[in-house]
Write a protein that holds these residues in place. Structure first.
Motif, PDB file in Angstrom:
ATOM      1  N   VAL A   1       0.856  -1.178   0.000  1.00 40.70           N
ATOM      2  CA  VAL A   1       0.000   0.000   0.000  1.00 40.70           C
ATOM      3  C   VAL A   1       0.896   1.233   0.000  1.00 40.70           C
TER       4      VAL A   1
ATOM      5  N   LYS B   1     -10.348  -4.032   5.673  1.00 39.84           N
ATOM      6  CA  LYS B   1     -10.613  -2.944   4.743  1.00 39.84           C
ATOM      7  C   LYS B   1     -10.305  -3.389   3.320  1.00 39.84           C
ATOM      8  N   ARG B   2     -11.209  -3.106   2.410  1.00 42.53           N
ATOM      9  CA  ARG B   2     -11.035  -3.400   0.991  1.00 42.53           C
ATOM     10  C   ARG B   2     -10.602  -2.127   0.261  1.00 42.53           C
ATOM     11  N   THR B   3      -9.548  -2.241  -0.534  1.00 40.97           N
ATOM     12  CA  THR B   3      -9.080  -1.115  -1.340  1.00 40.97           C
ATOM     13  C   THR B   3      -8.879  -1.575  -2.779  1.00 40.97           C
TER      14      THR B   3
ATOM     15  N   LYS C   1      -7.344  -1.963  -6.155  1.00 40.61           N
ATOM     16  CA  LYS C   1      -6.017  -1.643  -6.676  1.00 40.61           C
ATOM     17  C   LYS C   1      -6.150  -0.980  -8.052  1.00 40.61           C
TER      18      LYS C   1
ATOM     19  N   GLN D   1      -3.217   3.972  -1.753  1.00 36.88           N
ATOM     20  CA  GLN D   1      -3.624   3.180  -2.903  1.00 36.88           C
ATOM     21  C   GLN D   1      -2.606   2.066  -3.176  1.00 36.88           C
TER      22      GLN D   1
END
Length: 470
Positions: free
Chosen positions: A382, A447-449, A451, A387
């Protein structure tokens, strides 16, 4: 029972990957039919968690993960991505990407804890809510019945080595067909039976962790037999869902042009591809592999092969890299000159085109092909901006989707492509050390981010939609 099309494949184009990093321009340049389906894929044990809640029974992976040294980071799927509780959030995420389909698997011990006897209504209700949620978001549900998590109670009775497990699987398939078959677009019987047989029963690095070549061969036969009988049972229900199976396949190239390496490539192709494709579509096992197995060849009862050779609506193909064969086992991917994923696998999109073209040539009976898994593991830190800038994965997906487009241009009847995987998850024997997701998961907070690869995939799908509307 002679080997079908046993000549080894040879590379047909430069293996260099695209240098695209800002989107999926190479893939976008290929035109896909309007009915071509793009989606994402997961599996139950890798994301659901809730390993012992609401009546779920233990699976062989619950047991295997507790064996010392079995998993690289000594972890398990006990919590995984907590998809069992966060499924609505995850479906919203899939919808936001513009994916048309979600391929998921049912945990057999969640819906029938011992693999026999009473069904678990809480487990069945979970999958019904999931499928209803997929449909409510305008997506198609692609269901896989067996993604490796056999109920431990059946393993205690011999597992896939026991012919009785075939009967239990047919009952399970029919039960799920009755419950969900009118709501899903597709039902696949098994995911990657080669993995179950070879990694689970011969090399022992996957559940149930056994090391017995004869047993592995018998397991492969029982998996295929259970597929054929399950297809029969599902077909009798007159469901609208398409029916098929998913295999992990790779083209096998000889490491050199020597006769020994070419012969090794033929045999390896037989063990990986023809061992499963020939009985499914031609009604026999390949003779050269039977001779290689010798006394370890499976016991096949009269009528088995006719049952295996049931007509299916689609063949799912999971592709990650090519295979290379050398008679002295000297080939080392680290020195091949190709870029590697975090798994140490070569990035070779041309292999996907070669594979699809060869399957259509050798098995025209396979009426529709889907790439049901394709993706790459990369470290994915990350960044300071919060991001994940995974240019390697974006490039991987770009060039492999383009490879599918190339196969389409060569007349291969392709029906869809699904990214592996939606989420970073429990990567089997690697634990949580390898990340395949287009969405980053912080395992401490869940937590979902999305990509950069997820955003590029979203933009590609939006562009495709806009193009079709224009």
């Amino acid at each position: 029972m002679s080997p079908s099309n046993a000549s080894p494949l040879l590379p047909t184009a430069s293996p260099e990957a695209s240098t695209a990093t800002g989107g999926l321009p190479t893939a976008a340049a290929r035109r896909f039919p309007a009915d071509f389906v793009f989606g994402v894929a997961t599996s139950a044990y890798q994301i659901e968690g809730a390993h012992d809640r609401d009546g779920k029974g233990p699976s062989i992976w619950d047991t295997f993960c507790r064996q010392p040294g079995a998993i690289a980071d000594a972890s398990s799927g006990d919590l995984a991505c907590e998809h069992y509780d966060r499924w609505e959030q995850d479906l919203d995420l899939i919808q936001s990407l513009g994916a048309q389909a979600y391929r998921f698997s049912v945990s057999w011990p969640r819906v029938r804890p011992t693999g026999d006897g009473a069904w678990n209504e809480a487990g069945l209700a979970f999958y019904e809510r999931l499928v209803d949620g997929i449909r409510a978001r305008g997506m198609k549900a692609y269901l896989t019945l067996n993604h490796w998590d056999l109920p431990q109670a059946l393993q205690d009775l011999g597992g896939w080595g026991a012919r009785a497990t075939v009967d239990r699987f047919v009952e399970y398939a029919e039960g799920m067909g009755r419950r969900l078959g009118t709501k899903v677009a597709s039902i696949a019987t098994h995911n990657e039976p080669w993995v179950v047989a070879q990694l689970g029963h011969e090399s022992g690095i996957f559940a149930p962790g056994l090391k017995d070549r004869r047993l592995a061969a018998q397991v492969s036969h029982h998996l295929l037999l259970s597929h054929g009988r399950a297809i029969q049972a599902l077909r009798a229900l007159n469901l609208p869902a398409t029916l098929g199976i998913v295999l992990n396949l790779s083209p096998i190239y000889p490491a050199t042009d020597s006769a020994a390496d070419r012969a090794k490539a033929v045999l390896e192709d037989g063990k990986l591809r023809r061992w499963y494709m020939d009985p499914l579509f031609k009604g026999h096992y390949p003779l050269d592999v039977l001779e290689h197995l010798g006394e370890d060849a499976p016991q096949v009862q009269p009528g088995d092969l006719a049952l295996i050779q049931q007509p299916i609506d689609f063949l799912g193909i999971n592709y990650y890299s090519r295979g290379m064969a050398s008679a002295d086992n000297s080939f080392d991917a680290k020195h091949s000159g190709l870029p590697l994923t975090d798994m140490g696998w070569e990035i070779y999109p041309q292999g996907l085109t070669d594979l699809l073209v060869s399957l259509h040539r050798d098995y025209p009976e396979a009426r529709r092909l889907y790439v049901t898994e394709n993706g790459g593991a990369f470290p994915d830190p990350v960044s300071q901006d919060g991001q994940v800038h995974d240019a390697d994965r974006t490039c991987y997906l770009d060039t492999h989707i383009a490879a599918v487009g190339d196969a389409l241009q060569q007349g291969v009847p392709m029906g869809g492509y699904m990214v592996w995987s939606l989420l970073d998850n429990f990567e089997w024997a690697s634990g949580y050390e390898k990340r395949f997701g287009i969405v980053h998961v912080d395992y401490a907070t869940q937590k979902r981010t999305p990509k950069d690869s997820a955003l590029a995939f979203r933009d590609f799908l939006r562009g495709r939609t806009a193009s079709s509307q224009g």
